[in-house]
Design an enzyme around this catalytic site. Structure first.
Site: not given
Length: 338
Positions: A246, A275, A294
């Site tokens: 993360r 993000e 991601h």
């Protein structure tokens, strides 16, 4: 079985794989709807879902408290819940659950991506491609072999275990870092594959002796936000850092400075604290960095196996049964589960 209204906060899993297509297949007993990120709050009120799937969309307290009374379950399609205010859900009687990384193909997919980043960085993929594109003489670039190198896998959850299993047989010295240093080595890892297990307190010592450090640590904003910061990056001795856990675990400004002064030689990042990563971030153009969006776990395998696990939880919820991999237990739940 009760028919549920299930709302996804993004219109598709990936190109060619829409959420609404699940309504005619694996979720055919339920009514499935997907909306774009800017329509979430409006659709919550008009559709009045029983189950809400955040995917990438943040669910702060402000959204949870205004959600219709029909909402009884926030079910993430994946592992991460750092974008969900779980306390707010609990206070409002809403159950929260995730999918297990190991049983859905997510851990395997992310582990493959971790190895991809290791290889791309060690073999200097960006620079190698530029040699061909720019017509430069061949043979002017030397990569680094993984054979004989030392790698630290920080975190021995499902993803960390999947990474170790993939690196077994590559001729690397694999060490691990975990919170409970005395716990048994997880099943599936052959005896002797991990040469030593260290505690989190020993992380500075570990990174200073490794060629690669791979972060697969479970993120907890209260406990380990910016665990990888200025002090820890100063111990890297020019080695490579990879994060597939993360983004909140990493102080990105500190990482950039460490790349600039050479403390960290290279970095591969699939996750970021905010993000999408800003296009103005200096990490975007750093020559020793590889960034991916991601998408380590976004694979056909995860979609196929994850939808099955997701459907099982929806069916359990519809039947008044406790869902798997729940993370809270509301005192006054909107829907009673047993």
């Amino acid at each position: 079985m009760n028919r549920l209204r299930v709302l996804f906060c993004q219109q598709r899993f990936a190109p060619g794989k829409t959420w609404e297509a699940l309504g005619s297949t694996i979720l055919k007993n339920h009514h499935v709807k997907a909306c774009s990120a800017d329509q979430v709050e409006e659709t919550l009120q008009s559709f009045k879902p029983h189950v809400l799937v955040p995917w990438w969309h943040p669910l702060p307290r402000s959204i949870i408290e205004k959600a219709p009374s029909s909402l009884g379950l926030v079910q993430q399609f994946g592992v991460g819940l750092d974008n969900v205010d779980v306390d707010a859900c609990t206070d409002n009687g809403i159950w929260v659950a995730r999918l297990a990384s190991q049983s859905t193909g997510n851990a395997d997919s992310v582990a493959e991506h971790a190895v991809l980043l290791m290889l791309a960085l060690s073999r200097r993929l960006n620079a190698s491609m530029n040699i061909v594109r720019e017509g430069k003489p061949y043979g002017s670039l030397c990569g680094t072999s993984l054979m004989g190198k030392r790698v630290a896998v920080a975190g021995l959850g499902d993803i960390g275990v999947a990474v170790v299993k993939r690196l077994e047989g590559w001729g690397m010295d694999i060490v691990a870092v975990r919170k409970n240093v005395n716990a048994d080595i997880p099943r599936g890892i052959s005896p002797g594959t991990i040469s030593r297990v260290y505690s989190l307190d020993e992380l500075p010592q570990v990174v200073s002796s490794c060629d690669f450090t791979l972060c697969a640590i479970k993120y907890d904003r209260k406990e380990n936000r910016h665990l990888f910061g200025t002090e820890l990056f100063s111990k890297f001795n020019g080695s490579t850092f990879i994060n597939i856990a993360r983004g909140g675990l990493v102080d990105e400004a500190a990482l950039y400075q460490a790349l600039e002064d050479g403390s960290v030689g290279q970095a591969g990042l699939d996750v970021f604290e905010k993000e999408p990563l800003s296009v103005s971030s200096p990490l975007q153009t750093h020559p020793n960095v590889i960034l991916t969006g991601h998408n380590a776990g976004v694979t056909d395998l995860f979609y196929k196996q994850g939808t099955k696990a997701f459907a099982r939880n929806c069916d359990s919820f519809a039947n008044g049964q406790l869902v798997q991999f729940g993370v809270n237990r509301p005192t006054n739940p909107r829907v009673q589960l047993s």
